[in-house]
Scaffold this motif. Sequence first.
Motif, PDB file in Angstrom:
ATOM      1  N   GLN A   1      36.079  41.402  -2.813  1.00  0.00           N
ATOM      2  CA  GLN A   1      34.910  40.269  -2.947  1.00  0.00           C
ATOM      3  C   GLN A   1      34.969  40.384  -4.584  1.00  0.00           C
ATOM      4  N   THR A   2      34.948  38.910  -5.128  1.00  0.00           N
ATOM      5  CA  THR A   2      34.264  38.722  -6.414  1.00  0.00           C
ATOM      6  C   THR A   2      32.914  39.384  -6.319  1.00  0.00           C
ATOM      7  N   PRO A   3      32.709  40.298  -7.530  1.00  0.00           N
ATOM      8  CA  PRO A   3      31.367  40.839  -8.046  1.00  0.00           C
ATOM      9  C   PRO A   3      30.315  39.769  -7.830  1.00  0.00           C
ATOM     10  N   ASP A   4      29.105  40.045  -7.203  1.00  0.00           N
ATOM     11  CA  ASP A   4      27.965  39.145  -7.024  1.00  0.00           C
ATOM     12  C   ASP A   4      27.780  38.591  -8.579  1.00  0.00           C
ATOM     13  N   ALA A   5      27.894  39.333  -9.373  1.00  0.00           N
ATOM     14  CA  ALA A   5      27.172  38.865 -10.841  1.00  0.00           C
ATOM     15  C   ALA A   5      28.120  37.625 -11.057  1.00  0.00           C
ATOM     16  N   GLU A   6      29.443  37.843 -10.859  1.00  0.00           N
ATOM     17  CA  GLU A   6      30.337  36.763 -11.311  1.00  0.00           C
ATOM     18  C   GLU A   6      30.146  35.388 -10.594  1.00  0.00           C
ATOM     19  N   LYS A   7      29.955  35.888  -9.097  1.00  0.00           N
ATOM     20  CA  LYS A   7      29.490  34.554  -8.257  1.00  0.00           C
ATOM     21  C   LYS A   7      28.418  33.591  -8.876  1.00  0.00           C
ATOM     22  N   ARG A   8      27.400  34.467  -9.171  1.00  0.00           N
ATOM     23  CA  ARG A   8      26.201  34.053  -9.527  1.00  0.00           C
ATOM     24  C   ARG A   8      26.414  33.134 -10.806  1.00  0.00           C
ATOM     25  N   GLN A   9      27.261  33.698 -11.669  1.00  0.00           N
ATOM     26  CA  GLN A   9      27.534  32.819 -13.006  1.00  0.00           C
ATOM     27  C   GLN A   9      28.398  31.781 -12.651  1.00  0.00           C
ATOM     28  N   ARG A  10      29.068  31.697 -11.682  1.00  0.00           N
ATOM     29  CA  ARG A  10      30.109  30.452 -11.448  1.00  0.00           C
ATOM     30  C   ARG A  10      29.432  29.788 -10.310  1.00  0.00           C
ATOM     31  N   ALA A  11      28.301  29.727  -9.914  1.00  0.00           N
ATOM     32  CA  ALA A  11      27.501  28.959  -8.999  1.00  0.00           C
ATOM     33  C   ALA A  11      26.814  27.740  -9.589  1.00  0.00           C
ATOM     34  N   ASP A  12      26.806  26.638  -9.004  1.00  0.00           N
ATOM     35  CA  ASP A  12      25.833  25.575  -9.303  1.00  0.00           C
ATOM     36  C   ASP A  12      24.510  25.918  -8.947  1.00  0.00           C
ATOM     37  N   PHE A  13      24.281  26.562  -7.743  1.00  0.00           N
ATOM     38  CA  PHE A  13      23.118  27.025  -7.391  1.00  0.00           C
ATOM     39  C   PHE A  13      23.146  28.294  -6.927  1.00  0.00           C
ATOM     40  N   VAL A  14      22.038  29.072  -6.932  1.00  0.00           N
ATOM     41  CA  VAL A  14      21.741  30.359  -6.518  1.00  0.00           C
ATOM     42  C   VAL A  14      20.610  30.577  -5.740  1.00  0.00           C
ATOM     43  N   VAL A  15      20.545  31.023  -4.463  1.00  0.00           N
ATOM     44  CA  VAL A  15      19.636  31.281  -3.735  1.00  0.00           C
ATOM     45  C   VAL A  15      19.247  32.843  -3.564  1.00  0.00           C
ATOM     46  N   ASP A  16      18.215  33.367  -4.057  1.00  0.00           N
ATOM     47  CA  ASP A  16      17.848  34.907  -4.136  1.00  0.00           C
ATOM     48  C   ASP A  16      17.409  35.063  -2.744  1.00  0.00           C
ATOM     49  N   THR A  17      17.936  35.951  -2.065  1.00  0.00           N
ATOM     50  CA  THR A  17      17.072  35.909  -0.735  1.00  0.00           C
ATOM     51  C   THR A  17      16.360  37.346  -0.688  1.00  0.00           C
ATOM     52  N   GLY A  18      15.987  38.030  -1.747  1.00  0.00           N
ATOM     53  CA  GLY A  18      15.271  39.130  -1.798  1.00  0.00           C
ATOM     54  C   GLY A  18      13.973  38.970  -1.852  1.00  0.00           C
ATOM     55  N   GLY A  19      13.456  37.838  -1.756  1.00  0.00           N
ATOM     56  CA  GLY A  19      11.985  37.483  -1.852  1.00  0.00           C
ATOM     57  C   GLY A  19      11.787  37.032  -0.259  1.00  0.00           C
ATOM     58  N   SER A  20      10.572  36.120  -0.111  1.00  0.00           N
ATOM     59  CA  SER A  20      10.004  35.859   1.222  1.00  0.00           C
ATOM     60  C   SER A  20      11.096  34.669   1.551  1.00  0.00           C
ATOM     61  N   LEU A  21      10.976  34.551   3.074  1.00  0.00           N
ATOM     62  CA  LEU A  21      11.605  33.334   3.617  1.00  0.00           C
ATOM     63  C   LEU A  21      11.108  32.144   2.966  1.00  0.00           C
ATOM     64  N   ALA A  22      10.020  31.969   2.670  1.00  0.00           N
ATOM     65  CA  ALA A  22       9.284  30.759   2.016  1.00  0.00           C
ATOM     66  C   ALA A  22       9.965  30.321   0.715  1.00  0.00           C
ATOM     67  N   ASP A  23      10.268  31.281  -0.101  1.00  0.00           N
ATOM     68  CA  ASP A  23      11.148  31.210  -1.276  1.00  0.00           C
ATOM     69  C   ASP A  23      12.455  30.616  -1.058  1.00  0.00           C
ATOM     70  N   SER A  24      13.223  31.123   0.009  1.00  0.00           N
ATOM     71  CA  SER A  24      14.476  30.564   0.331  1.00  0.00           C
ATOM     72  C   SER A  24      14.389  29.187   0.899  1.00  0.00           C
ATOM     73  N   GLU A  25      13.539  29.098   1.663  1.00  0.00           N
ATOM     74  CA  GLU A  25      13.153  27.531   2.103  1.00  0.00           C
ATOM     75  C   GLU A  25      12.990  26.653   0.806  1.00  0.00           C
ATOM     76  N   ALA A  26      12.311  27.116   0.114  1.00  0.00           N
ATOM     77  CA  ALA A  26      11.838  26.163  -1.027  1.00  0.00           C
ATOM     78  C   ALA A  26      13.104  26.092  -2.208  1.00  0.00           C
ATOM     79  N   ALA A  27      13.912  27.199  -2.180  1.00  0.00           N
ATOM     80  CA  ALA A  27      15.248  27.042  -2.985  1.00  0.00           C
ATOM     81  C   ALA A  27      16.138  25.945  -2.072  1.00  0.00           C
ATOM     82  N   VAL A  28      16.347  26.095  -1.019  1.00  0.00           N
ATOM     83  CA  VAL A  28      17.007  25.072  -0.444  1.00  0.00           C
ATOM     84  C   VAL A  28      16.813  23.656  -0.337  1.00  0.00           C
ATOM     85  N   ASP A  29      15.347  23.435  -0.339  1.00  0.00           N
ATOM     86  CA  ASP A  29      14.859  22.109  -0.438  1.00  0.00           C
ATOM     87  C   ASP A  29      15.014  21.622  -1.914  1.00  0.00           C
ATOM     88  N   ALA A  30      15.257  22.549  -2.856  1.00  0.00           N
ATOM     89  CA  ALA A  30      15.645  22.251  -4.156  1.00  0.00           C
ATOM     90  C   ALA A  30      16.798  21.763  -4.539  1.00  0.00           C
TER      91      ALA A  30
END
Length: 206
Positions: free
Chosen positions: A157-186
């Motif tokens: 798999q492509t390294p995570d750091a490279e994926k993050r760099q190439r992404a238009d949006f990044v959702v970090d799931t290391g926090g709370s579900l509420a944080d992820s929900e807010a990221a999806v809404d954004a």
Amino acid sequence: MIVVGLTGSIGMGKSTIAEMFRRRGIPVFDADAEVHRLYAGEATAAVEAAFPGTTQDGSVDRVRLAATLNNDETRFRKLEAIIHPMVRAAEKRFLNDAHESGVAAAVLEVPLLFETGRDKQVDAVVVVSAASDVQRSRVLARPGMTPEKLDGLLARQTPDAEKRQRADFVVDTGGSLADSEAAVDAILDSLKSKRAEAYARHWQSS
């Protein structure tokens, strides 16, 4: 219709984020689920012909197949040449149906989006990510998973750091579900101003 590519390395939480999109009325195509479906029938004969002894009772035996592939890149490419066109055909049917239904956006959940060059066939890429220790803890808790197996999967798999760099949006799931929900809404809010080009260019049936 905006076509979104949803991806991320193993154990990053793609399925959780995909479900958040679904709950907001955005249809999601799960490439992994489609591969499972193909292994249960449509792809069985072709896989058996390419890798004798890897099927049983009309289905691909994933354990036998994994043992046969044995992390051999040439064998993986041979398998992908069988499976990927079938998955792409299913994706096209999904997107055509989504477009006809009038939705504003549709999501393709594809683990190997960058690795297969599929990022060029979507309007925006969402990468699901988390810290490496969180990732390893999640994956190693799965039945039958070992550090060696995990390392073998990550090597393909492509390294995570490279994926993050190439992404238009990044959702970090290391926090709370509420944080992820807010990221999806954004993300969905941001996509409202995005120009839709990928469907007509790459997917629309003639």
